[in-house]
Design a protein around this motif. Structure first.
Motif, PDB file in Angstrom:
ATOM      1  N   ASN A 195       0.819  -1.219   0.000  1.00 23.08           N
ATOM      2  CA  ASN A 195       0.000   0.000   0.000  1.00 23.08           C
ATOM      3  C   ASN A 195       0.852   1.269   0.000  1.00 23.08           C
ATOM      4  O   ASN A 195       0.401   2.325  -0.443  1.00 23.08           O
ATOM      5  CB  ASN A 195      -0.931   0.019   1.216  1.00 23.08           C
ATOM      6  N   LYS A 196       2.077   1.155   0.497  1.00 21.91           N
ATOM      7  CA  LYS A 196       2.981   2.308   0.526  1.00 21.91           C
ATOM      8  C   LYS A 196       3.735   2.453  -0.812  1.00 21.91           C
ATOM      9  O   LYS A 196       3.930   3.558  -1.323  1.00 21.91           O
ATOM     10  CB  LYS A 196       3.983   2.150   1.670  1.00 21.91           C
ATOM     11  N   ILE A 197       4.132   1.289  -1.374  1.00 18.60           N
ATOM     12  CA  ILE A 197       4.965   1.312  -2.588  1.00 18.60           C
ATOM     13  C   ILE A 197       4.150   1.554  -3.847  1.00 18.60           C
ATOM     14  O   ILE A 197       4.569   2.298  -4.741  1.00 18.60           O
ATOM     15  CB  ILE A 197       5.751  -0.020  -2.715  1.00 18.60           C
ATOM     16  N   LEU A 198       2.968   0.920  -3.919  1.00 18.76           N
ATOM     17  CA  LEU A 198       2.177   0.979  -5.149  1.00 18.76           C
ATOM     18  C   LEU A 198       1.886   2.411  -5.620  1.00 18.76           C
ATOM     19  O   LEU A 198       2.104   2.726  -6.793  1.00 18.76           O
ATOM     20  CB  LEU A 198       0.865   0.200  -4.954  1.00 18.76           C
ATOM     21  N   PRO A 199       1.402   3.292  -4.730  1.00 20.62           N
ATOM     22  CA  PRO A 199       1.186   4.679  -5.194  1.00 20.62           C
ATOM     23  C   PRO A 199       2.478   5.328  -5.699  1.00 20.62           C
ATOM     24  O   PRO A 199       2.442   6.110  -6.660  1.00 20.62           O
ATOM     25  CB  PRO A 199       0.669   5.402  -3.937  1.00 20.62           C
ATOM     26  N   ALA A 200       3.614   4.982  -5.061  1.00 22.61           N
ATOM     27  CA  ALA A 200       4.895   5.580  -5.461  1.00 22.61           C
ATOM     28  C   ALA A 200       5.261   5.210  -6.898  1.00 22.61           C
ATOM     29  O   ALA A 200       5.890   5.996  -7.612  1.00 22.61           O
ATOM     30  CB  ALA A 200       6.000   5.149  -4.505  1.00 22.61           C
ATOM     31  N   VAL A 201       4.852   3.987  -7.316  1.00 21.72           N
ATOM     32  CA  VAL A 201       5.117   3.554  -8.699  1.00 21.72           C
ATOM     33  C   VAL A 201       4.407   4.494  -9.677  1.00 21.72           C
ATOM     34  O   VAL A 201       4.991   4.978 -10.653  1.00 21.72           O
ATOM     35  CB  VAL A 201       4.628   2.106  -8.934  1.00 21.72           C
ATOM     36  N   PHE A 202       3.136   4.770  -9.402  1.00 18.99           N
ATOM     37  CA  PHE A 202       2.352   5.638 -10.287  1.00 18.99           C
ATOM     38  C   PHE A 202       2.838   7.088 -10.218  1.00 18.99           C
ATOM     39  O   PHE A 202       2.870   7.785 -11.232  1.00 18.99           O
ATOM     40  CB  PHE A 202       0.866   5.548  -9.926  1.00 18.99           C
ATOM     41  N   TYR A 203       3.240   7.516  -9.012  1.00 20.52           N
ATOM     42  CA  TYR A 203       3.751   8.886  -8.870  1.00 20.52           C
ATOM     43  C   TYR A 203       5.050   9.068  -9.648  1.00 20.52           C
ATOM     44  O   TYR A 203       5.257  10.091 -10.306  1.00 20.52           O
ATOM     45  CB  TYR A 203       3.982   9.231  -7.399  1.00 20.52           C
ATOM     46  N   LEU A 204       5.936   8.056  -9.584  1.00 24.38           N
ATOM     47  CA  LEU A 204       7.212   8.157 -10.302  1.00 24.38           C
ATOM     48  C   LEU A 204       6.972   8.178 -11.811  1.00 24.38           C
ATOM     49  O   LEU A 204       7.566   8.974 -12.542  1.00 24.38           O
ATOM     50  CB  LEU A 204       8.131   6.986  -9.943  1.00 24.38           C
ATOM     51  N   LYS A 205       6.070   7.304 -12.271  1.00 26.44           N
ATOM     52  CA  LYS A 205       5.751   7.256 -13.704  1.00 26.44           C
ATOM     53  C   LYS A 205       5.182   8.594 -14.171  1.00 26.44           C
ATOM     54  O   LYS A 205       5.578   9.137 -15.199  1.00 26.44           O
ATOM     55  CB  LYS A 205       4.750   6.127 -13.950  1.00 26.44           C
ATOM     56  N   ARG A 206       4.269   9.144 -13.383  1.00 30.73           N
ATOM     57  CA  ARG A 206       3.669  10.443 -13.728  1.00 30.73           C
ATOM     58  C   ARG A 206       4.728  11.547 -13.704  1.00 30.73           C
ATOM     59  O   ARG A 206       4.742  12.425 -14.578  1.00 30.73           O
ATOM     60  CB  ARG A 206       2.554  10.740 -12.725  1.00 30.73           C
ATOM     61  N   LEU A 207       5.618  11.499 -12.721  1.00 29.79           N
ATOM     62  CA  LEU A 207       6.679  12.503 -12.619  1.00 29.79           C
ATOM     63  C   LEU A 207       7.589  12.467 -13.852  1.00 29.79           C
ATOM     64  O   LEU A 207       7.927  13.505 -14.429  1.00 29.79           O
ATOM     65  CB  LEU A 207       7.502  12.276 -11.350  1.00 29.79           C
ATOM     66  N   ILE A 208       7.979  11.248 -14.256  1.00 30.91           N
ATOM     67  CA  ILE A 208       8.859  11.102 -15.427  1.00 30.91           C
ATOM     68  C   ILE A 208       8.163  11.631 -16.681  1.00 30.91           C
ATOM     69  O   ILE A 208       8.762  12.333 -17.488  1.00 30.91           O
ATOM     70  CB  ILE A 208       9.269   9.624 -15.613  1.00 30.91           C
ATOM     71  N   GLU A 209       6.862  11.325 -16.827  1.00 33.46           N
ATOM     72  CA  GLU A 209       6.111  11.830 -17.979  1.00 33.46           C
ATOM     73  C   GLU A 209       6.042  13.356 -17.967  1.00 33.46           C
ATOM     74  O   GLU A 209       6.163  14.007 -19.002  1.00 33.46           O
ATOM     75  CB  GLU A 209       4.708  11.226 -17.995  1.00 33.46           C
TER      76      GLU A 209
END
Length: 402
Positions: A110-124
């Motif tokens: 639950n802590k890591i999963l949002p970070a995956v989407f945040y990192l992807k969005r940040l890179i985009e």
């Protein structure tokens, strides 16, 4: 502000995760398996993984948003294809999610999963941030004369893996006329007769191939759409084309042309097709650039360089570096002098827009017998006037067809 928030939500989590060597190793292994599934022909697989390791190391070691932006910028430059980079980012994200669900507690997931989407969005966000484009070196059709064998072999490889109707590399020459440099497959000979003019007077300037080249963006044409193709639909009918994908062939600071991949039926292209075609376009660009650089050292290019040095000379003897006059100037140099001036007048510059051919012709004619060889000027005038007459005639036909 959005980027700063995404950075704070994503990067600290990943920096912590990447301290676990097992995490990085296992995620990379899963990513490799995904690449092998989507990308069966495994072109440069080792290179892709190596670049990703460097990227991960950069995330682990960076300590602010600007540093991360620089890392992503360097990674994009190495890939030279944002489309490919984003596809790899999607696969990498999937690999992380699968690993996290398989190896961590529900609380940690639950802590890591949002970070995956945040990192992807940040890179985009960082990828699509407006930046001033670096000017690219144009490799036109004339400069590829000695590289056709390399291009043809690369196109055969693409043809074998993608199984289209035909594939072709289309490149503009120094006058902006698009030519088929090489091609493989059914109906390629008929398609090779095309000349797609890059001109503001003609509908052809808005056709898919010139647009793909000009905007450096993929064009997907899943069916024969007269609204997009305009008069060019007649060419599709003659060649039996129903669908096509067009890729700009560019890499790093070089711009070459358009990879045309056609099919005899309307298609809904599978997702991995774009990824494959993008990789082939990038690989083709790399091979062309390598051959181009090698050819620059050949006798032909040395001769051309020597001729150009004797050209930037004046027909009346008042030029430099040696003050050569009339026929003392090599004939090829006299031709290059006129051609260079035509290109300079008609091309866009940072400080002004390019002028039309009529203006350029008049300028060159005015300097005949002083700066330029009058015989060369006469041949140019005759040739360009004929070309302009053909464009005018074609434009009138196109206007009637629209």
């Amino acid at each position: 502000m959005v980027k700063e928030i995404l950075y704070q939500l994503a990067v600290p989590v990943f920096s912590e995760l990447l301290k676990d060597e097992n995490f990085e190793k296992q995620v990379l292994l899963r990513f490799e398996q995904k690449l092998n599934t989507v990308w069966e022909f495994s072109l440069n697989l080792e290179e892709t993984l190596k670049k990703l390791v460097i990227f991960l190391k950069g995330i682990k070691e960076q300590n602010n948003l600007k540093a991360l932006q620089e890392i992503i910028s360097i990674h994009i430059q190495r890939n030279a294809n944002i489309f490919i980079f984003l596809n790899e980012l999607d696969l990498f994200s999937e690999a992380i999610i699968e690993f996290v669900f398989s190896n961590y507690s529900r609380e940690k997931v639950n802590k890591i999963l949002p970070a995956v989407f945040y990192l992807k969005r940040l890179i985009e966000e960082l990828i699509y941030e407006p930046v001033e484009k670096e000017p690219r070196e144009i490799i036109n059709a004339e400069l590829l004369t000695n590289s056709r064998e390399v291009i043809q072999e690369s196109l055969k490889e693409i043809y074998r893996w993608l199984e289209p109707q035909f594939v072709a590399l289309v490149v503009p020459n120094s006058l902006g006329v698009f030519k088929v440099i090489a091609g493989v497959g059914e109906k390629i000979e008929e398609f090779a007769r095309l000349s797609l003019r890059k001109t503001p007077y003609s509908f052809a300037g808005r056709l898919p191939i010139p647009t793909c080249y000009r905007e450096e963006k993929i064009r997907i044409l899943p069916f024969k759409d007269p609204g997009i193709l305009g008069p060019f639909v007649e060419i599709w009918n003659k060649c039996g084309i129903e669908s096509a994908v067009l890729y700009p062939v560019i890499f790093s600071s070089y711009k070459i042309g358009v990879l045309v991949i056609t099919f005899p039926t309307s298609l809904k292209f599978p997702e991995d097709f774009y990824y494959r075609a993008a990789k082939f376009a990038e690989n083709l660009a790399k091979k062309i650039i390598a051959a181009y650089k090698k050819n620059k050292e050949t006798e032909f290019y040395c001769l051309l360089k020597s001729v150009q040095e004797k050209s930037h000379e004046r027909y009346d003897g008042k030029g430099y570096p040696h003050g050569l006059k009339g026929e003392e100037i090599p004939f090829l140099a006299r031709i290059c002098s006129v051609a260079d001036s035509l290109e300079a007048i008609t091309s866009d510059r940072i400080y002004r827009k390019g002028r039309d051919f009529s203006f350029a012709l008049e300028e060159i004619r005015r300097n005949s017998k002083t700066q330029f060889d009058p015989e060369v000027v006469a041949v140019l005038k005759s040739g360009v006037e004929k070309e302009l007459a053909e464009i005018k005639e074609q434009t009138l036909k196109e206007i009637g067809a629209i």
